[in-house]
Design a protein around this motif. Structure first.
Motif, PDB file in Angstrom:
ATOM      1  N   TYR A 101       0.838  -1.196   0.000  1.00  0.00           N
ATOM      2  CA  TYR A 101       0.000   0.000   0.000  1.00  0.00           C
ATOM      3  C   TYR A 101       0.873   1.246   0.000  1.00  0.00           C
ATOM      4  N   GLY A 102       0.540   2.224  -0.843  1.00  0.00           N
ATOM      5  CA  GLY A 102       1.151   3.541  -0.793  1.00  0.00           C
ATOM      6  C   GLY A 102       2.581   3.598  -1.279  1.00  0.00           C
ATOM      7  N   ASP A 103       3.157   4.794  -1.126  1.00  0.00           N
ATOM      8  CA  ASP A 103       4.524   5.069  -1.546  1.00  0.00           C
ATOM      9  C   ASP A 103       5.120   6.087  -0.581  1.00  0.00           C
ATOM     10  N   PRO A 104       6.071   5.723   0.254  1.00  0.00           N
ATOM     11  CA  PRO A 104       6.739   4.442   0.312  1.00  0.00           C
ATOM     12  C   PRO A 104       5.765   3.349   0.768  1.00  0.00           C
ATOM     13  N   ALA A 105       6.031   2.136   0.339  1.00  0.00           N
ATOM     14  CA  ALA A 105       5.064   1.059   0.508  1.00  0.00           C
ATOM     15  C   ALA A 105       5.065   0.468   1.914  1.00  0.00           C
ATOM     16  N   ILE A 106       3.860   0.361   2.469  1.00  0.00           N
ATOM     17  CA  ILE A 106       3.614  -0.474   3.639  1.00  0.00           C
ATOM     18  C   ILE A 106       3.303  -1.845   3.060  1.00  0.00           C
ATOM     19  N   THR A 107       4.007  -2.881   3.517  1.00  0.00           N
ATOM     20  CA  THR A 107       3.818  -4.204   2.927  1.00  0.00           C
ATOM     21  C   THR A 107       3.239  -5.188   3.942  1.00  0.00           C
ATOM     22  N   ASP A 138      15.381   1.523   8.626  1.00  0.00           N
ATOM     23  CA  ASP A 138      14.438   2.025   7.633  1.00  0.00           C
ATOM     24  C   ASP A 138      12.966   1.763   7.932  1.00  0.00           C
ATOM     25  N   ALA A 139      12.687   0.804   8.838  1.00  0.00           N
ATOM     26  CA  ALA A 139      11.290   0.395   9.004  1.00  0.00           C
ATOM     27  C   ALA A 139      11.040  -0.212  10.375  1.00  0.00           C
ATOM     28  N   ILE A 155       6.374  -1.284   8.041  1.00  0.00           N
ATOM     29  CA  ILE A 155       5.972   0.119   7.947  1.00  0.00           C
ATOM     30  C   ILE A 155       7.234   0.974   7.862  1.00  0.00           C
ATOM     31  N   PRO A 156       7.436   1.666   6.729  1.00  0.00           N
ATOM     32  CA  PRO A 156       8.616   2.537   6.613  1.00  0.00           C
ATOM     33  C   PRO A 156       8.626   3.606   7.706  1.00  0.00           C
ATOM     34  N   LYS A 157       9.816   4.044   8.098  1.00  0.00           N
ATOM     35  CA  LYS A 157       9.989   5.031   9.165  1.00  0.00           C
ATOM     36  C   LYS A 157       9.299   6.363   8.866  1.00  0.00           C
ATOM     37  N   SER A 158       8.999   6.643   7.605  1.00  0.00           N
ATOM     38  CA  SER A 158       8.368   7.921   7.276  1.00  0.00           C
ATOM     39  C   SER A 158       6.918   7.988   7.758  1.00  0.00           C
ATOM     40  N   TYR A 159       6.345   6.869   8.190  1.00  0.00           N
ATOM     41  CA  TYR A 159       4.986   6.853   8.734  1.00  0.00           C
ATOM     42  C   TYR A 159       5.051   6.887  10.256  1.00  0.00           C
ATOM     43  N   ASP A 160       4.208   7.717  10.855  1.00  0.00           N
ATOM     44  CA  ASP A 160       4.129   7.800  12.308  1.00  0.00           C
ATOM     45  C   ASP A 160       3.316   6.630  12.863  1.00  0.00           C
TER      46      ASP A 160
END
Length: 189
Positions: A101-107, A138-139, A155-160
């Motif tokens: 899902y999304g970019d960067p991707a949550i997998t 990174d995640a 979950i990439p680190k860019s997501y809270d």
């Protein structure tokens, strides 16, 4: 007399211009600065789905036995098309067991090895599913520890708040995958 009248009009026009031009510039600057940013937020708010990249997300697809294949297909077929406002994206391998899902991707990856962790590690019962979290540079990687077939959410680190993102999948995991009998102590209710 006409020359004096022309001089008064000209002075008034100069003063009006001297005041109006800076005021117009100030209004323009305020208007432009109040426009929304064109940079997308890494933590999207709820709302309309964000346009998804069409580039497949690189994911491994470990071999599954027959039971795992059935379980993972049940899971992936029930996962939502969007999570919050992140739309699903294609994956490079194993669409019957992987979703992004999304970019960067949550997998979301179904199957593979059961996670190993210390008995003293924290586990998180989220919406009746028990998860173990590990951190990388990174995640944040969350893996179920109470299911016969493990599920890993990255979950990439860019997501809270990665735990809150993980809860988005708990209901589907709970309804499609069987529990293990030997769940960690922190998962027992």
């Amino acid at each position: 007399m006409p020359a004096e009248k022309d001089r008064t009009t000209r002075t008034a026009a100069l003063w009006a211009t001297a005041v109006a031009v800076p005021a117009a510039l100030a209004v323009g600057i305020i208007a432009v600065s109040s426009l929304p940013s064109a940079t997308p937020s890494a933590t999207p708010a709820s709302g309309a789905p964000q346009p998804a990249s069409t580039v497949p997300v690189e994911m491994a697809a470990p071999a599954l036995d027959d039971d795992e294949t059935v379980a993972c297909r049940a899971l992936t077929s029930q996962l939502p098309v969007t999570v919050r406002n992140l739309a699903q994206r294609p994956v490079s391998a194993g669409p019957e067991q992987n979703v992004a899902y999304g970019d960067p991707a949550i997998t979301v990856a179904c199957g593979g090895e059961q996670p190993s962790f210390l008995a003293t590690d924290l586990v998180y019962p989220l919406n009746k599913v028990c998860w173990h979290a590990t951190e990388t540079p990174d995640a944040s990687i969350w893996t179920t520890v109470d299911r016969r077939v493990p599920v890993t959410v990255t979950i990439p680190k860019s997501y809270d708040s990665p735990g809150q993102w993980t809860t988005e999948f708990s209901t589907t995991v709970l309804s499609t995958l069987l529990s293990r009998e030997d769940v960690p102590t922190g998962c027992r209710s």
